[in-house]
Scaffold this motif. Structure first.
Motif, PDB file in Angstrom:
ATOM      1  N   ASN A  38       0.849  -1.189   0.000  1.00  0.00           N
ATOM      2  CA  ASN A  38       0.000   0.000   0.000  1.00  0.00           C
ATOM      3  C   ASN A  38       0.886   1.241   0.000  1.00  0.00           C
ATOM      4  O   ASN A  38       1.002   1.951   0.993  1.00  0.00           O
ATOM      5  CB  ASN A  38      -0.926  -0.014   1.216  1.00  0.00           C
ATOM      6  CG  ASN A  38      -1.872   1.185   1.215  1.00  0.00           C
ATOM      7  OD1 ASN A  38      -2.140   1.781   0.184  1.00  0.00           O
ATOM      8  ND2 ASN A  38      -2.389   1.525   2.391  1.00  0.00           N
ATOM      9  N   LEU A  45      -5.938 -10.020   0.596  1.00  0.00           N
ATOM     10  CA  LEU A  45      -6.670  -9.419  -0.511  1.00  0.00           C
ATOM     11  C   LEU A  45      -6.410  -7.917  -0.556  1.00  0.00           C
ATOM     12  O   LEU A  45      -6.743  -7.195   0.403  1.00  0.00           O
ATOM     13  CB  LEU A  45      -8.174  -9.693  -0.370  1.00  0.00           C
ATOM     14  CG  LEU A  45      -8.606 -11.153  -0.520  1.00  0.00           C
ATOM     15  CD1 LEU A  45     -10.114 -11.283  -0.261  1.00  0.00           C
ATOM     16  CD2 LEU A  45      -8.250 -11.687  -1.914  1.00  0.00           C
ATOM     17  N   GLY A  65      -6.511  -4.130  -0.523  1.00  0.00           N
ATOM     18  CA  GLY A  65      -7.585  -3.185  -0.209  1.00  0.00           C
ATOM     19  C   GLY A  65      -8.686  -3.786   0.630  1.00  0.00           C
ATOM     20  O   GLY A  65      -9.087  -3.219   1.647  1.00  0.00           O
ATOM     21  N   VAL A  66      -9.170  -4.954   0.264  1.00  0.00           N
ATOM     22  CA  VAL A  66     -10.347  -5.542   0.907  1.00  0.00           C
ATOM     23  C   VAL A  66     -10.064  -5.905   2.364  1.00  0.00           C
ATOM     24  O   VAL A  66     -10.875  -5.632   3.254  1.00  0.00           O
ATOM     25  CB  VAL A  66     -10.824  -6.784   0.124  1.00  0.00           C
ATOM     26  CG1 VAL A  66     -12.014  -7.443   0.838  1.00  0.00           C
ATOM     27  CG2 VAL A  66     -11.184  -6.402  -1.293  1.00  0.00           C
ATOM     28  N   GLN A  67      -8.916  -6.531   2.622  1.00  0.00           N
ATOM     29  CA  GLN A  67      -8.616  -7.004   3.970  1.00  0.00           C
ATOM     30  C   GLN A  67      -7.619  -6.129   4.725  1.00  0.00           C
ATOM     31  O   GLN A  67      -7.304  -6.411   5.871  1.00  0.00           O
ATOM     32  CB  GLN A  67      -8.086  -8.442   3.911  1.00  0.00           C
ATOM     33  CG  GLN A  67      -9.136  -9.476   3.535  1.00  0.00           C
ATOM     34  CD  GLN A  67      -8.568 -10.884   3.546  1.00  0.00           C
ATOM     35  OE1 GLN A  67      -7.561 -11.163   2.906  1.00  0.00           O
ATOM     36  NE2 GLN A  67      -9.216 -11.773   4.292  1.00  0.00           N
ATOM     37  N   TRP A  68      -7.122  -5.081   4.088  1.00  0.00           N
ATOM     38  CA  TRP A  68      -6.143  -4.242   4.765  1.00  0.00           C
ATOM     39  C   TRP A  68      -6.694  -3.656   6.066  1.00  0.00           C
ATOM     40  O   TRP A  68      -6.012  -3.632   7.096  1.00  0.00           O
ATOM     41  CB  TRP A  68      -5.679  -3.120   3.850  1.00  0.00           C
ATOM     42  CG  TRP A  68      -4.842  -3.583   2.696  1.00  0.00           C
ATOM     43  CD1 TRP A  68      -4.300  -4.828   2.514  1.00  0.00           C
ATOM     44  CD2 TRP A  68      -4.455  -2.812   1.557  1.00  0.00           C
ATOM     45  NE1 TRP A  68      -3.599  -4.889   1.343  1.00  0.00           N
ATOM     46  CE2 TRP A  68      -3.667  -3.653   0.716  1.00  0.00           C
ATOM     47  CE3 TRP A  68      -4.688  -1.510   1.154  1.00  0.00           C
ATOM     48  CZ2 TRP A  68      -3.120  -3.220  -0.478  1.00  0.00           C
ATOM     49  CZ3 TRP A  68      -4.142  -1.073  -0.044  1.00  0.00           C
ATOM     50  CH2 TRP A  68      -3.367  -1.912  -0.854  1.00  0.00           C
ATOM     51  N   SER A  69      -7.934  -3.160   6.013  1.00  0.00           N
ATOM     52  CA  SER A  69      -8.511  -2.521   7.193  1.00  0.00           C
ATOM     53  C   SER A  69      -8.617  -3.470   8.372  1.00  0.00           C
ATOM     54  O   SER A  69      -8.631  -3.034   9.530  1.00  0.00           O
ATOM     55  CB  SER A  69      -9.893  -1.944   6.865  1.00  0.00           C
ATOM     56  OG  SER A  69      -9.788  -0.887   5.929  1.00  0.00           O
ATOM     57  N   LEU A  85     -12.592 -12.201   9.971  1.00  0.00           N
ATOM     58  CA  LEU A  85     -12.369 -11.314   8.820  1.00  0.00           C
ATOM     59  C   LEU A  85     -11.130 -11.711   8.036  1.00  0.00           C
ATOM     60  O   LEU A  85     -10.973 -11.314   6.875  1.00  0.00           O
ATOM     61  CB  LEU A  85     -12.248  -9.860   9.296  1.00  0.00           C
ATOM     62  CG  LEU A  85     -13.465  -9.291  10.039  1.00  0.00           C
ATOM     63  CD1 LEU A  85     -13.182  -7.870  10.519  1.00  0.00           C
ATOM     64  CD2 LEU A  85     -14.697  -9.315   9.137  1.00  0.00           C
ATOM     65  N   GLN A  94      -3.428 -16.296   6.960  1.00  0.00           N
ATOM     66  CA  GLN A  94      -3.061 -14.892   6.743  1.00  0.00           C
ATOM     67  C   GLN A  94      -2.498 -14.280   8.019  1.00  0.00           C
ATOM     68  O   GLN A  94      -1.499 -13.552   7.991  1.00  0.00           O
ATOM     69  CB  GLN A  94      -4.289 -14.107   6.269  1.00  0.00           C
ATOM     70  CG  GLN A  94      -4.745 -14.468   4.865  1.00  0.00           C
ATOM     71  CD  GLN A  94      -6.071 -13.808   4.509  1.00  0.00           C
ATOM     72  OE1 GLN A  94      -6.958 -13.668   5.346  1.00  0.00           O
ATOM     73  NE2 GLN A  94      -6.219 -13.421   3.242  1.00  0.00           N
TER      74      GLN A  94
END
Length: 875
Positions: A407, A429, A431-435, A534, A539
């Motif tokens: 990122n 993933l 963007g999808v799982q960064w948060s 999540l 991961q």
């Protein structure tokens, strides 16, 4: 003149005795007696003069602590228990008579004593009855240091008027004025060839002034009406620039003992944003959101500085208290103390001081108020963080995670390839799982990496303020160069690293760099997201296996970051990590806009509140105004907060009772000093209307032609509070604000609690951080956690996460964390209370980590000059 008979008799008797003494050989001759004769009678020694009698009274320094004087001068007050003894009193500084510097003011003598060289002095007063009052004084150079210890170098003076290596120069003065037709001046001042907003002030030339009718007139909060002319004083203290502004009548004199009547004795200190270092003088910041809003934007965005000047305040800003120029918060505090000292000596005594500022300006206020209590009496913080060094932990986590995720914005073709590789190979993933790991939307980590984190690197392409011929640190080619990062600017506070952990370059130089107060040993990144399903177990394991840490050069390394124990402890002890022990004495109004706020997470307002609650047991001195406008909540908040804070402090000032200041802060909290969200109550204020999102257009009087707020009907009493209570429910449901019985609240809790949590996230945008996802509390005061054994209970079975056997999964976690994982139920490692008013040695001797200034004795008790007596803090 006829001499009295008894005096003649005395003289005759003395003459007779002298004659007899001479005749009998009893003179003072030193000739030896004849051989065999009697020895001469020895002469009696001269009697010792009588010891001076200590007088009954006091000498108080009005401009600073008696041992923290700077620049060679001090405003002093002398009092005697019997005021008559002040008649013809003689005052001396060492061997110099300075009596002519003093004048009688009521029951005391006051005067400016100057000409002190650096070092110790004694001010002595001989009262009319011969008794003596004494006060020791210690003066420090105008160029510093006073209490911050050896100064950062090399330092390059960039001011052309500098007279020495400390950048000292004579003070300079200029004038500006507010035009009578503000709107017309604002419109016609726009230059299409130089786009931007014209400033609120125009230049004023005393020898060629504008016509009186072209200058706006203003009435201060003391009812004094004057032309809106402001004098701006600029100069250098502590090797850097300061600025003082005040309403000024150019045709009248002003002295500390006879101020011009439009000054109300109050001071507003304004600060700048960002975070950084510099090796030369900077410019004092201007504007409520200095560094964010452009010149002239105050007329649209709100402007507590112009409002304060118009009400009779004086304003102060210093380059050293601008965090974007100087991350060292001790020298920032030192510069403000010296600036306030100059104000008292040149302009007069202070009643109270309010701070204002966004981002770094909020950090400066909250840190200094905690580590050096008394410099401020009230704080107005915007887009705030509580301190630099817990925020640094958050941003370091962002940096490590963003490197892992990819990122980042590529800076060149080579970095573009590495970013793409990270995006495709992280196993998360994009963007999808960064948060799930950040605890936040990905935009703030990206902004923090671009805007703030680079200041941490000791190697800088352009080191601010450094002369061109001075080499900058490079780990490979110039290990002896100047380190330009944040840590080494705080080396007096954090201390240097011990030999046992020295890097190759430290060993080469035979000296340690500044210690690191950051740590991520045992941190389980993404733990909360794993427990919520999540992210998958694989991961989670991979990120924590590969995340790594930062070395002493703030470069990525495979191993986790390990804090230096002394630096960690000193970060808490010095207040660099704000544990909030000394903030109960100041009211705080926190102005907050929604996330994403250019990496200014909204949660930081509630983070500070949680710290206050933890140490005080309440947060009754802390007010949050949340609004829809980015960063500051609402364009009118800065102006309105000044009015509310002024009322709050004036209430405290009027209370001459014996209660502690912390108690008075809560007791005298105005009704308008309450939490707000989507606030419309300014429409109902007793002050002139401040319509939301209008900035400064309607204060202190409207500049829109034909609009007269006085024609509006008077609002019902307390209508603003009612509006606040109702609109506040939108922001964060609080049934107590509606006055409902507690039993009803308990009954509705199963419905309202989830709603409150949703409101906190969606409306207040209280997102988390990598550490809160890992299990830390909202206070996030744990820069290094204590460890516990890996517990299978932390990894519940979840087929969606791929965890079927918690015990087996825990064994895999233990392989990554053989020494254990963070236990956030325990206080962090190295946590100690902040010690107030530490000093760090002198120009040549450093006290790493600091020592407290004396709290008792003549030097400590000889005055402090920080505020009126109503705000004096206990020693």
């Amino acid at each position: 003149m006829k001499m009295p008979v008894n005096r003649y008799a005395g003289i005759a008797l003395l003459a007779l005795l002298a004659l007899l003494t001479t005749a009998c050989g009893g003179g003072s001759s030193s000739s030896p007696a004849p051989s065999g004769g009697p020895s001469p009678t020895p002469t009696e020694p001269e009697p010792e003069p009588p010891a001076p009698v200590a007088g009954e009274g006091s000498i108080r320094v009005l401009s600073s602590r008696a041992d923290l004087i700077s620049g060679g001068d001090a405003l002093v007050a002398i009092a005697a228990d019997d005021p008559a003894l002040l008649n013809n009193a003689r005052v001396s500084l060492g061997d110099t008579d300075v009596s002519d510097r003093f004048r009688r003011t009521g029951e005391s003598l006051k005067g400016l004593v100057d000409g002190m060289s650096p070092g110790a002095h004694t001010l002595r007063v001989t009262l009319a009855d011969g008794s003596i009052l004494q006060q020791p004084l210690v003066n420090h150079p105008n160029g510093g240091p006073v209490f911050s210890g050896p100064q950062i170098g090399p330092w390059t003076c960039s001011n052309d008027a500098a007279t020495d290596a400390q950048c000292n120069q004579p003070a300079e003065y200029r004038f500006k004025y507010v035009p009578a037709g503000k709107l017309q001046a604002f419109i016609t001042g726009f230059d299409p060839m130089n786009p931007g907003l014209p400033g609120a002030f125009l230049d004023y030339q005393p020898d060629n002034p504008p016509a009186d009718q072209d200058i706006a007139r203003v009435t201060t909060d003391q009812g004094v009406q004057v032309p809106f002319i402001v004098r701006i004083e600029t100069g250098v203290q502590n090797r850097d620039r300061y600025q003082i502004m005040t309403l000024f009548q150019p045709d009248r004199d002003w002295s500390a003992l006879a101020p011009q009547p439009q000054w109300n004795g109050k001071l507003l200190i304004h600060h700048g944003g960002n975070v950084g270092v510099s090796f030369g003088p900077g410019e004092p910041p201007n504007g409520d959101i200095a560094g964010t809003a452009p010149e002239g934007a105050e007329i649209l965005l709100g402007d507590s500085i112009t409002t304060a000047l118009g009400r009779g305040f004086m304003t102060l800003s210093t380059a050293q208290a601008n965090l974007g120029h100087n991350v060292n918060l001790v020298t920032a505090a030192e510069s403000l103390m010296m600036g306030k000292e100059r104000i008292v000596e040149q302009y007069g005594e202070l009643r109270y001081t309010i701070g204002t500022g966004c981002s770094g300006g909020a950090i400066a206020q909250q840190h200094i108020a905690n580590a050096y209590p008394g410099i401020y009496q009230g704080l107005i913080v915007q887009c705030s963080y509580p301190d630099v060094w817990t925020t640094a932990t958050q941003f370091a986590d962002y940096n490590l995670l963003s490197r892992y995720f990819g990122n980042r914005i590529p800076s060149d073709p080579d970095s573009f390839l590495s970013v793409i590789t990270a995006l495709l190979s992280s196993g998360v993933l994009p963007g999808v799982q960064w948060s799930a790991f950040y605890g936040h939307l990905p935009v703030n980590p990206l902004v923090s990496d671009l805007a703030f984190f680079p200041a941490a690197f000791p190697e800088q392409a352009e080191c601010p303020g450094l002369a061109d011929d001075v080499p900058v640190y490079n780990a490979e080619t110039r290990p002896d160069g100047v380190r330009c990062g944040l840590l080494d600017f705080m080396i007096n506070q954090f201390g240097s690293r011990p030999p046992e952990v020295w890097s190759t370059n430290e060993a080469l130089l035979s000296r340690g760099f500044a210690g690191i107060p950051l740590d991520n040993v045992g941190v389980q990144y993404g733990l909360g997201a794993l427990q919520q399903g999540l992210i998958t177990g694989e991961q989670f394991l991979r990120v924590n296996r590969e995340i790594g840490g930062l070395n002493v050069d703030i470069q990525p390394q495979a191993a986790r970051t390990v804090a230096d124990p002394t630096a960690l402890r000193n970060a808490y002890r010095t207040g660099a990590i704000n544990t909030a022990e000394h903030l109960s004495n100041v009211p705080i109004i926190d102005l907050r806009g929604p996330d994403p706020g250019i990496a200014h997470d909204a949660y930081h307002s509630w983070q500070m509140r949680a710290r206050l609650e933890a140490v005080q047991g309440h947060a009754d001195n802390h007010v949050i105004w949340f609004g829809a406008f980015p960063l500051a909540g609402d364009t009118v908040f800065t102006t309105e907060a000044l009015l509310v804070m002024d009322r709050w402090l004036s209430n405290i000032e009027a209370d001459h009772g014996a209660a502690a200041i912390a108690e008075k802060v809560v007791t005298h909290k105005p009704a308008r000093a309450r939490d707000r969200c989507l606030s419309l109550s300014s429409l109902f204020d007793e002050e002139d209307p401040l319509v939301p999102l209008t900035g400064n257009l309607l204060y202190p009087d409207p500049i829109v032609p034909g609009l007269d707020p006085s024609l509006l009907p008077a609002p019902p009493a307390q209508a603003g509070l009612v509006v606040d209570a109702l609109t506040g429910q939108v922001c964060g449901l609080d049934l107590t604000a509606l006055g409902l019985p507690g039993e009803i609240g308990d009954l509705l809790a199963p419905i309202t609690d989830p709603l409150v949590a949703l409101q906190e996230t969606v409306v207040q945008t209280r997102f988390g951080t990598p550490r809160t996802v890992a299990g830390d509390a909202i206070t996030t005061l744990v820069n290094k956690c204590r460890l516990k054994e890996v517990d299978p209970a932390d990894y519940p079975a979840n087929p969606l996460a791929g965890i079927l056997d918690p015990a087996a999964f825990a064994e895999r976690v233990a392989e990554i964390f053989p020494d254990g994982v963070c236990d956030y139920t325990r206080p962090g490692a190295g946590v100690v209370p902040t010690r107030a008013w530490l000093h760090y040695g002198d120009a040549t001797r450093v006290i790493e980590g600091g020592e407290p200034l004396p709290r008792t004795g003549p030097l400590a008790e000889g005055g402090d000059g920080l505020s009126a007596p109503a705000f004096k803090l206990s020693p």
